[in-house]
Design a protein around this motif. Structure first.
Motif, PDB file in Angstrom:
ATOM      1  N   LEU A 324       0.842  -1.197   0.000  1.00  0.00           N
ATOM      2  CA  LEU A 324       0.000   0.000   0.000  1.00  0.00           C
ATOM      3  C   LEU A 324       0.874   1.242   0.000  1.00  0.00           C
ATOM      4  CD1 LEU A 324      -2.779   1.457   0.386  1.00  0.00           C
ATOM      5  CD2 LEU A 324      -2.461   1.116   2.861  1.00  0.00           C
ATOM      6  N   ASP A 325       0.613   2.149  -0.941  1.00  0.00           N
ATOM      7  CA  ASP A 325       1.218   3.481  -0.957  1.00  0.00           C
ATOM      8  C   ASP A 325       0.110   4.449  -0.567  1.00  0.00           C
ATOM      9  OD1 ASP A 325       2.398   5.917  -1.446  1.00  0.00           O
ATOM     10  OD2 ASP A 325       3.164   5.406  -3.431  1.00  0.00           O
ATOM     11  N   ASP A 392       0.674  -6.052   3.671  1.00  0.00           N
ATOM     12  CA  ASP A 392       1.939  -6.579   4.181  1.00  0.00           C
ATOM     13  C   ASP A 392       2.992  -5.474   4.346  1.00  0.00           C
ATOM     14  OD1 ASP A 392       0.885  -9.259   3.906  1.00  0.00           O
ATOM     15  OD2 ASP A 392       1.193  -8.975   1.744  1.00  0.00           O
ATOM     16  N   ARG A 393       2.972  -4.506   3.450  1.00  0.00           N
ATOM     17  CA  ARG A 393       3.915  -3.384   3.506  1.00  0.00           C
ATOM     18  C   ARG A 393       3.148  -2.110   3.169  1.00  0.00           C
ATOM     19  NH1 ARG A 393       9.266  -5.504   3.263  1.00  0.00           N
ATOM     20  NH2 ARG A 393       9.323  -7.673   2.542  1.00  0.00           N
ATOM     21  N   VAL A 394       3.417  -1.055   3.930  1.00  0.00           N
ATOM     22  CA  VAL A 394       2.722   0.215   3.725  1.00  0.00           C
ATOM     23  C   VAL A 394       3.753   1.348   3.711  1.00  0.00           C
ATOM     24  CG1 VAL A 394       0.953   1.812   4.552  1.00  0.00           C
ATOM     25  CG2 VAL A 394       0.683  -0.662   4.927  1.00  0.00           C
ATOM     26  N   LEU A 432      -0.154   8.252   9.607  1.00  0.00           N
ATOM     27  CA  LEU A 432       0.640   7.176  10.192  1.00  0.00           C
ATOM     28  C   LEU A 432      -0.249   6.237  11.000  1.00  0.00           C
ATOM     29  CD1 LEU A 432       3.287   5.767  10.776  1.00  0.00           C
ATOM     30  CD2 LEU A 432       3.729   7.450  12.583  1.00  0.00           C
ATOM     31  N   VAL A 433      -1.184   6.790  11.758  1.00  0.00           N
ATOM     32  CA  VAL A 433      -2.126   5.947  12.494  1.00  0.00           C
ATOM     33  C   VAL A 433      -2.899   5.052  11.522  1.00  0.00           C
ATOM     34  CG1 VAL A 433      -4.270   5.989  13.825  1.00  0.00           C
ATOM     35  CG2 VAL A 433      -2.357   7.468  14.485  1.00  0.00           C
ATOM     36  N   ALA A 434      -3.369   5.624  10.409  1.00  0.00           N
ATOM     37  CA  ALA A 434      -4.100   4.833   9.416  1.00  0.00           C
ATOM     38  C   ALA A 434      -3.224   3.730   8.848  1.00  0.00           C
ATOM     39  CB  ALA A 434      -4.606   5.736   8.303  1.00  0.00           C
ATOM     40  N   ALA A 435      -1.960   4.041   8.585  1.00  0.00           N
ATOM     41  CA  ALA A 435      -1.057   3.033   8.030  1.00  0.00           C
ATOM     42  C   ALA A 435      -0.832   1.891   9.003  1.00  0.00           C
ATOM     43  CB  ALA A 435       0.279   3.693   7.671  1.00  0.00           C
ATOM     44  N   VAL A 445       5.638  -0.781   8.155  1.00  0.00           N
ATOM     45  CA  VAL A 445       5.252   0.531   7.660  1.00  0.00           C
ATOM     46  C   VAL A 445       6.510   1.385   7.566  1.00  0.00           C
ATOM     47  CG1 VAL A 445       3.992   2.663   8.177  1.00  0.00           C
ATOM     48  CG2 VAL A 445       2.920   0.439   8.610  1.00  0.00           C
ATOM     49  N   ALA A 446       6.682   2.067   6.443  1.00  0.00           N
ATOM     50  CA  ALA A 446       7.754   3.048   6.300  1.00  0.00           C
ATOM     51  C   ALA A 446       7.124   4.435   6.317  1.00  0.00           C
ATOM     52  CB  ALA A 446       8.523   2.834   5.004  1.00  0.00           C
ATOM     53  N   TYR A 447       7.520   5.252   7.284  1.00  0.00           N
ATOM     54  CA  TYR A 447       7.071   6.643   7.360  1.00  0.00           C
ATOM     55  C   TYR A 447       8.192   7.511   6.786  1.00  0.00           C
ATOM     56  CZ  TYR A 447       5.959  11.257   9.176  1.00  0.00           C
ATOM     57  OH  TYR A 447       5.711  12.612   9.282  1.00  0.00           O
TER      58      TYR A 447
END
Length: 515
Positions: A324-325, A392-394, A432-435, A445-447
């Motif tokens: 997810l982007d 799996d990855r955001v 970030l909370v949504a991610a 998650v990458a911020y």
């Protein structure tokens, strides 16, 4: 402290960067209360407008004698009059006036250089004119800024800079020609170093104020940079110097579609220092490159490539097919993620709330396993296409002040202000909370932000993870970047820097959901 490099008509002009974030507020504000007020502003009458395609002056005005200077003036005036972005408007002006080669390079140097230095130029113009720049008619003011930049920061002969500026003022503000002549001649009588000694506070008495004038940055931005650099003002000064250099254009060779080494050979560039996909372009227009036109490569800062790839380098257990982007526009990172997803058998959901930016993402990811959702990333759990605990990855490439890309957007340093931070940091935390709710337990998650400001980086990550209601562990981001990268700090987060890594000042935090 020495002044910046001086250049006449450079062979490698600064090229337009990626489109600015759609969340940017458009407001020119003072860089501190004791110095000249906002560039441009009220007073731009439409009777003074110029025809950007032809370069003709207002009715009755004289035609320009130098198209490159005229193009630079048009771009600078549009930035201050219309809140335009230089990297967008200048290309249209150059094409409309049919400028290429050295003329286009010279116009680009004048435009970006003047916009970078406008705070310092205003101090010098005010001293030479004996009045605050806010009292100067806006068209004449922008012409004087352009002329002063030529006098002080280029090798243009003084007589040529003075005469061309007076001619330009006579064209756009006929009644101010005599005034402009006097101001320009006054500026020309003093060297840049002497002007800086005159208008800048002493370093010992006010180091931040001194750096602000000498290196053309608002004081609040310098303080933010210094805090992120641990309070080291010498290192901060090195960053400011680098911030004022025209950046090299970086290309991203899309994996599976192009090879970076072969692309570098084809375009006359060199492979990037760190990203396996990066190519440094040393001339020419990226839009003319066949690989860019047909989607095998795109323009993207190497730092952006590195943080996107770092998300995919983080180890996870179990399924690894749904990515997810969450803030995808205009599509550079989505294009890179989609290219790698095609090789790994994964699929990317790219979320972009602005319709026009969502269309850009669709164009950037055509032919890739990417689905574009024109929705708000904060609707995770409420939008059926964004269920909780399903990815799996955001990637959260959050809207930010953009202080890390001031090299590419010179006017942004004068537009941004501290008041922009509260609404942006609130949005960053919410995304970030949504991610963290969208990622499955065990996923990552990458911020990411293109800003080194501590409240947009460390504070947002700490507060966002706390408010998410889920348990997370920080993943050390340093091993996720290519080996050999210097000065990545103590971890677990990473801050890239123009003066250390040659990239935009990208921040990266990687979090693994544990519950």
């Amino acid at each position: 402290m020495s002044s910046e490099h001086r250049a006449d008509r450079p062979d490698n002009p600064e090229r337009p960067a990626d489109r600015p974030s759609g969340s940017e507020h458009r407001a020119d504000r003072p860089h501190n209360s004791g110095r000249p007020r906002r560039p441009g502003g009220p007073g731009y009458g439409r009777t003074q407008d110029r025809d950007a395609r032809t370069g003709r002056g207002p009715r009755g005005g004289r035609p320009p004698s130098d198209p490159a200077r005229q193009a630079a003036y048009e771009a600078i005036a549009a930035v201050h009059r219309d809140d335009a972005y230089a990297n967008l408007v200048l290309g249209d002006i150059l094409r409309g006036m049919g400028l290429h080669g050295r003329d286009a390079a010279f116009a680009t140097e004048l435009t970006y250089g003047t916009l970078r230095a406008v705070g310092t130029l205003d101090l010098i113009i005010a001293a030479a004119a004996g009045r605050d720049v806010a009292r100067i008619d806006p068209p004449a003011r922008d012409a004087l800024r352009l002329g002063a930049y030529q006098l002080l920061f280029t090798r243009v002969p003084a007589h040529a800079a003075v005469n061309q500026t007076v001619d330009l003022v006579r064209s756009v503000a006929p009644g101010a020609a005599g005034f402009a002549n006097a101001v320009m001649r006054g500026i020309s009588e003093t060297s840049l170093d002497d002007w800086l000694a005159r208008v800048a506070p002493g370093y010992d008495e006010d180091p931040v104020g001194h750096l602000a004038v000498v290196h053309h940055h608002p004081e609040w931005i310098i303080r933010a940079f210094s805090e992120a650099l641990g309070g080291d003002l010498d290192d901060t000064a090195r960053l400011l110097l680098e911030d004022n250099q025209p950046p090299t254009v970086h290309l991203c060779a899309r994996p599976g579609r192009a090879d970076a080494i072969e692309l570098a050979d084809a375009v006359g560039g060199v492979p990037g220092a760190f990203s396996p996909y990066a190519v440094y372009l040393h001339g020419g227009a990226p839009s003319d490159i066949p690989e860019v036109r047909d989607g095998r490569a795109h323009v993207q800062d190497e730092g952006s490539q590195l943080v996107a790839a770092a998300l995919l380098a983080a180890p996870i257990e179990g399924r690894d097919t749904r990515w997810l982007d969450l803030c995808a526009g205009p599509g550079g990172k989505a294009g890179l993620l989609g290219s790698i997803a095609a090789q790994r058998g994964a699929e990317v959901t790219a979320v972009e709330v602005a319709d026009h930016r969502a269309r850009l993402v669709e164009q950037a990811t055509a032919g890739l396993p990417v689905t574009v959702l024109p929705t708000d990333g904060r609707t995770v759990g409420r939008d059926p296409d964004l269920p909780e605990e399903s990815f799996d990855r955001v990637l959260v490439d959050a809207p930010c002040t953009g202080l890390g890309s001031l090299r590419r957007r010179p006017e942004s340093r004068w537009r941004r202000q501290p008041a922009d931070l509260p609404p942006l940091t609130r949005l960053q935390r919410e995304l970030l909370v949504a991610a963290l709710r969208a990622v499955r337990p065990g996923g990552v998650v990458a911020y990411v932000t293109c800003s080194p400001h501590m409240v947009e980086t460390q504070v947002t990550v700490t507060e966002g993870s706390r408010r998410s209601g889920v348990e997370v562990d920080f993943v050390d981001a340093r091993p996720l970047l290519p080996p050999g990268m210097p000065k990545l700090g103590p971890g677990p987060t990473v801050q890239l820097w123009p003066h250390r890594h040659g990239t935009d000042a990208m921040f990266l935090a990687v979090l693994r959901r544990t519950s």
